[in-house]
Design an enzyme around this catalytic site. Structure first.
Site, PDB file in Angstrom:
ATOM      1  N   HIS A   8       0.619  -1.413   0.248  1.00 56.79           N
ATOM      2  CA  HIS A   8      -0.445   0.113   0.387  1.00 56.79           C
ATOM      3  C   HIS A   8       0.731   1.212   0.112  1.00 56.79           C
ATOM      4  O   HIS A   8       1.170   1.620   1.745  1.00 56.79           O
ATOM      5  CB  HIS A   8      -1.172   0.163   1.307  1.00 56.79           C
ATOM      6  CG  HIS A   8      -1.704   1.129   1.570  1.00 56.79           C
ATOM      7  ND1 HIS A   8      -3.222   0.952   1.669  1.00 56.79           N
ATOM      8  CD2 HIS A   8      -2.371   2.652   1.271  1.00 56.79           C
ATOM      9  CE1 HIS A   8      -4.166   2.180   0.811  1.00 56.79           C
ATOM     10  NE2 HIS A   8      -3.337   3.191   1.428  1.00 56.79           N
ATOM     11  N   HIS A  10       0.980   4.867  -2.348  1.00 52.45           N
ATOM     12  CA  HIS A  10       1.165   5.989  -3.986  1.00 52.45           C
ATOM     13  C   HIS A  10       1.958   6.703  -4.199  1.00 52.45           C
ATOM     14  O   HIS A  10       2.867   7.048  -3.977  1.00 52.45           O
ATOM     15  CB  HIS A  10       0.015   6.996  -3.356  1.00 52.45           C
ATOM     16  CG  HIS A  10      -1.806   6.513  -2.490  1.00 52.45           C
ATOM     17  ND1 HIS A  10      -2.946   5.655  -3.165  1.00 52.45           N
ATOM     18  CD2 HIS A  10      -1.744   6.211  -0.922  1.00 52.45           C
ATOM     19  CE1 HIS A  10      -3.526   5.420  -2.349  1.00 52.45           C
ATOM     20  NE2 HIS A  10      -2.794   5.473  -1.316  1.00 52.45           N
ATOM     21  N   HIS A 186      -9.724   0.949  -0.447  1.00 52.75           N
ATOM     22  CA  HIS A 186      -9.697   1.633   0.539  1.00 52.75           C
ATOM     23  C   HIS A 186     -10.998   1.734   1.528  1.00 52.75           C
ATOM     24  O   HIS A 186     -12.060   2.213   0.671  1.00 52.75           O
ATOM     25  CB  HIS A 186      -8.773   3.256   0.226  1.00 52.75           C
ATOM     26  CG  HIS A 186      -7.887   3.781   0.099  1.00 52.75           C
ATOM     27  ND1 HIS A 186      -7.575   2.550  -1.458  1.00 52.75           N
ATOM     28  CD2 HIS A 186      -6.686   4.328   0.313  1.00 52.75           C
ATOM     29  CE1 HIS A 186      -6.048   3.534  -1.233  1.00 52.75           C
ATOM     30  NE2 HIS A 186      -5.570   4.464  -0.435  1.00 52.75           N
ATOM     31  N   GLU A 189     -10.590   4.662   7.127  1.00 56.12           N
ATOM     32  CA  GLU A 189      -8.962   4.890   6.955  1.00 56.12           C
ATOM     33  C   GLU A 189     -10.239   5.996   7.554  1.00 56.12           C
ATOM     34  O   GLU A 189     -10.428   6.642   8.706  1.00 56.12           O
ATOM     35  CB  GLU A 189      -8.201   5.574   6.087  1.00 56.12           C
ATOM     36  CG  GLU A 189      -7.613   6.335   6.139  1.00 56.12           C
ATOM     37  CD  GLU A 189      -6.638   6.839   5.283  1.00 56.12           C
ATOM     38  OE1 GLU A 189      -5.868   7.382   5.611  1.00 56.12           O
ATOM     39  OE2 GLU A 189      -7.471   7.232   4.049  1.00 56.12           O
ATOM     40  N   ASP A 267       2.034   4.169   3.185  1.00 53.85           N
ATOM     41  CA  ASP A 267       0.936   5.315   2.047  1.00 53.85           C
ATOM     42  C   ASP A 267       1.699   6.353   1.773  1.00 53.85           C
ATOM     43  O   ASP A 267       1.428   5.807   0.045  1.00 53.85           O
ATOM     44  CB  ASP A 267       0.098   5.423   3.323  1.00 53.85           C
ATOM     45  CG  ASP A 267      -1.846   5.677   3.058  1.00 53.85           C
ATOM     46  OD1 ASP A 267      -1.400   5.606   2.046  1.00 53.85           O
ATOM     47  OD2 ASP A 267      -1.921   6.482   3.678  1.00 53.85           O
TER      48      ASP A 267
END
Length: 324
Positions: A8, A10, A186, A189, A267
């Site tokens: 995970h 980006h 996702h 969160e 992340d």
């Protein structure tokens, strides 16, 4: 140092301040409102997005994107990672004036260069952006399904979890599933446990990005554990964004103790003052994970990786060899 794996991250959010400053010089931009003392400057979600968008906007060509992927995966390998999945967004490609195909090819070149240099294995997960609407997410899914790039192995959805209803996006995930891509989404969160339950009900993913708010509902935690759904946990990110006050208050250990399959991930690492190595270090320090337990977390990630059986077996063999 235990071997590591990441599911995970980006890729636009993985650009280090040093690399962003280099790109700013290349394009004659001023990074000072967003970077100071080698760190990104932000104080709330709005200013985080401003810094993120500035940095992402400095990757404009195929060479830029290849450099970004190579730079990140090489840094991971330096810290002991043997596997990396990066989230890639066709919508970022459009902002840069690149076709989604050219964008994916460029990132793929960067991954391949890092693999050749360091031995790290890498894959790309194409993501739709939830708050851009159903049409945009379906368009991303169609691209993922037809692009034919050997390193595109999964599809997911990121963006504002509180936007729209998850069931409206089912068709996008079916397009990706029918193409044989791994499915992640996702949830849990910024939105609560209900978003995780809705994702399980409607999307049926193999993995949930974050998913930590599931801790708010013990029945849901049992459901996740019973189904074997893997949680892509990002403790440093969660704490930086104020979801939990500190590592002591983070539910990673509780989810693991309840039988959930949990992994460690960074992340958007430089924005949250973290890295994959830091996540593993913090898990040892705050969650009491031994080297053996950390290796088990890496095994969970590799077993959940969106790769073919032969690659997975080779990665597990590398992990076992390191443990001996």
């Amino acid at each position: 140092m235990p071997s590591k794996a990441e599911l995970h991250c980006h890729i636009e959010g993985a650009a280090s301040p040093e690399l962003v400053e280099r790109q700013a010089r290349k394009y004659g931009e001023d990074p000072s409102p967003f970077i100071r003392g080698g760190a990104f400057l932000w104080h709330d979600f709005t200013s985080f997005l401003a810094a993120y968008d500035f940095a992402a906007g400095l990757f404009r060509s195929e060479d830029d994107y290849a450099l970004l992927a190579e730079h990140y995966l090489t840094s991971l390998a330096r810290d002991g990672a043997i596997y990396s999945e990066i989230f890639v967004s066709p919508d970022h490609a459009a902002k840069a004036g690149l076709s989604p195909q050219a964008y994916a090819e460029a990132l793929g070149h960067g991954i391949s260069r890092a693999m050749a240099k360091t031995g790290i294995e890498g894959r790309m997960i194409v993501t739709g952006v939830r708050h851009l609407g159903v049409g945009a997410v379906e368009q991303a899914a169609r691209f993922a399904a037809r692009c034919g790039h050997p390193l595109v192995s999964g599809f997911g959805m990121a963006g504002e979890e509180r936007f729209g209803d998850i069931e409206d996006y089912v068709r996008a995930f079916e397009i990706a599933r029918e193409a044989g891509l791994g499915i992640t989404v996702h949830a849990g969160e910024l939105a609560g446990w209900e978003s995780v339950a809705a994702a399980l009900d409607h999307i049926r993913p193999a993995r949930i990005g974050h998913g930590v708010r599931a801790i708010e509902n013990p029945d849901l935690v049992r459901r996740i554990a019973d189904r074997g759904v893997v949680l892509e946990c990002c403790p440093g990110s969660n704490i930086a964004l104020g979801l939990f006050p500190d590592f002591a208050g983070h539910p990673f250990a509780a989810l693991k103790a309840a039988g959930c399959k949990v992994t460690l991930n960074s992340d958007d690492p430089p924005y949250f003052g973290t890295s994959l190595k830091h996540e593993y270090d913090m898990a040892a320090q705050h969650f009491g994970l031994s080297e053996k337990a950390l290796a088990a977390v890496t095994r969970t990630a590799i077993e959940a990786a969106f790769v073919d059986r032969r690659t997975k077996a080779a990665l597990l063999a590398r992990l076992d060899a390191k443990g001996r």
